[in-house]
Motif scaffolding. Structure first.
Motif, short mmCIF file in Angstrom:
data_model
loop_
_atom_site.label_atom_id
_atom_site.label_comp_id
_atom_site.label_asym_id
_atom_site.label_seq_id
_atom_site.Cartn_x
_atom_site.Cartn_y
_atom_site.Cartn_z
N THR A 1 34.91 58.34 80.71
CA THR A 1 36.33 58.36 81.10
C THR A 1 36.56 57.52 82.35
OG1 THR A 1 36.64 60.55 80.12
CG2 THR A 1 38.25 59.86 81.79
N ALA A 2 35.75 57.72 83.37
CA ALA A 2 35.90 56.97 84.62
C ALA A 2 35.72 55.48 84.40
CB ALA A 2 34.91 57.48 85.66
N LEU A 3 34.72 55.07 83.61
CA LEU A 3 34.48 53.65 83.38
C LEU A 3 35.58 53.03 82.53
CD1 LEU A 3 32.69 51.20 83.80
CD2 LEU A 3 31.29 51.96 81.84
N THR A 4 36.05 53.75 81.53
CA THR A 4 37.14 53.24 80.70
C THR A 4 38.40 53.02 81.54
OG1 THR A 4 36.25 54.34 78.75
CG2 THR A 4 38.56 53.70 78.67
N LEU A 5 38.73 53.97 82.40
CA LEU A 5 39.90 53.79 83.26
C LEU A 5 39.68 52.66 84.26
CD1 LEU A 5 40.99 57.50 83.72
CD2 LEU A 5 42.22 55.69 82.48
N LYS A 6 38.47 52.50 84.76
CA LYS A 6 38.17 51.38 85.65
C LYS A 6 38.45 50.05 84.94
CE LYS A 6 34.36 49.21 88.14
NZ LYS A 6 32.93 49.25 88.45
N HIS A 7 38.01 49.94 83.69
CA HIS A 7 38.29 48.72 82.91
C HIS A 7 39.80 48.51 82.76
CE1 HIS A 7 34.12 48.30 82.04
NE2 HIS A 7 34.06 49.10 81.00
N GLN A 8 40.52 49.58 82.44
CA GLN A 8 41.97 49.46 82.25
C GLN A 8 42.67 49.09 83.56
OE1 GLN A 8 42.90 48.88 79.47
NE2 GLN A 8 43.29 50.62 78.16
N PHE A 9 42.22 49.66 84.66
CA PHE A 9 42.84 49.35 85.95
C PHE A 9 42.58 47.90 86.33
CE2 PHE A 9 42.64 54.07 87.47
CZ PHE A 9 43.56 54.41 86.49
N ALA A 10 41.45 47.34 85.92
CA ALA A 10 41.17 45.91 86.17
C ALA A 10 42.15 45.04 85.39
CB ALA A 10 39.74 45.58 85.80
N VAL A 11 42.48 45.43 84.16
CA VAL A 11 43.47 44.67 83.38
C VAL A 11 44.83 44.77 84.06
CG1 VAL A 11 44.65 44.47 81.16
CG2 VAL A 11 42.19 44.96 81.21
N LEU A 12 45.20 45.96 84.51
CA LEU A 12 46.47 46.12 85.24
C LEU A 12 46.51 45.18 86.44
CD1 LEU A 12 46.91 50.01 85.36
CD2 LEU A 12 48.26 48.39 83.99
N ALA A 13 45.43 45.14 87.21
CA ALA A 13 45.37 44.31 88.42
C ALA A 13 45.54 42.83 88.08
CB ALA A 13 44.06 44.55 89.16
N GLN A 14 45.03 42.39 86.94
CA GLN A 14 45.20 41.00 86.53
C GLN A 14 46.67 40.65 86.33
OE1 GLN A 14 42.91 40.65 82.93
NE2 GLN A 14 40.95 40.86 83.99
N HIS A 15 47.49 41.67 86.12
CA HIS A 15 48.93 41.47 85.92
C HIS A 15 49.74 41.91 87.14
CE1 HIS A 15 48.65 40.38 81.64
NE2 HIS A 15 47.57 41.12 81.67
N GLY A 16 49.05 42.16 88.25
CA GLY A 16 49.73 42.54 89.48
C GLY A 16 50.20 43.98 89.51
N LEU A 17 49.62 44.83 88.68
CA LEU A 17 50.02 46.23 88.61
C LEU A 17 48.89 47.14 89.09
CD1 LEU A 17 51.79 46.22 85.12
CD2 LEU A 17 52.85 46.09 87.38
N SER A 18 49.22 48.40 89.34
CA SER A 18 48.24 49.39 89.77
C SER A 18 48.37 50.62 88.88
CB SER A 18 48.49 49.76 91.24
OG SER A 18 49.68 50.53 91.33
N PRO A 19 47.48 51.59 89.03
CA PRO A 19 47.59 52.81 88.22
C PRO A 19 48.94 53.52 88.37
CG PRO A 19 45.43 52.71 89.24
CD PRO A 19 46.24 51.57 89.82
N GLU A 20 49.59 53.38 89.49
CA GLU A 20 50.89 54.02 89.69
C GLU A 20 51.98 53.43 88.79
OE1 GLU A 20 48.89 53.03 92.30
OE2 GLU A 20 48.19 55.07 92.61
#
Length: 115
Positions: free
Chosen positions: A36-55
């Motif tokens: 779960t933690a690693l999957t969310l880390k991967h997803q958060f990296a994709v968000l960051a590529q688009h200038g977004l964060s988990p929030e």
């Protein structure tokens, strides 16, 4: 490489494809908390590529292979997201790859969220 996009923007929303807990060598291993933690880390990296964060996440889709893993998944999910509480659906299902315990997709907003 699967025939899909990791993320597609339409209007003010960013749709992220489902992710699995691949390590640096392309393998899936670990218990539900680690995956779960690693999957969310991967997803958060994709968000960051688009200038977004988990929030910026408004909706999460989750597939678990074992109902018995739900509580430990949920605790890890809460720890990783912190105070932010996106909407979420969770389904018990088989996953396409051996060893995968969880798959997670996200929808994020480029606009400020109303609470």
């Amino acid at each position: 490489m699967p025939h899909l996009s990791s993320a597609i923007r339409t209007g003010s929303l960013l749709f992220l494809s489902g992710q699995l807990a691949f390590d640096d060598k392309g393998r899936i291993s670990g218990d539900i908390e680690a995956q779960t933690a690693l999957t969310l880390k991967h997803q958060f990296a994709v968000l960051a590529q688009h200038g977004l964060s988990p929030e910026n996440v408004v909706k999460v889709g989750v597939w678990l292979t074992d109902r018995a893993n739900f509580q430990r998944f949920d605790q890890t999910f809460a720890r990783v997201f912190g105070a932010h509480r996106p909407t979420r659906s969770t389904v018990i299902s088989q996953l396409a790859l051996e060893g995968a315990l969880v798959e997670i997709d996200l929808i994020a907003s480029f606009e400020p969220l109303d609470s």
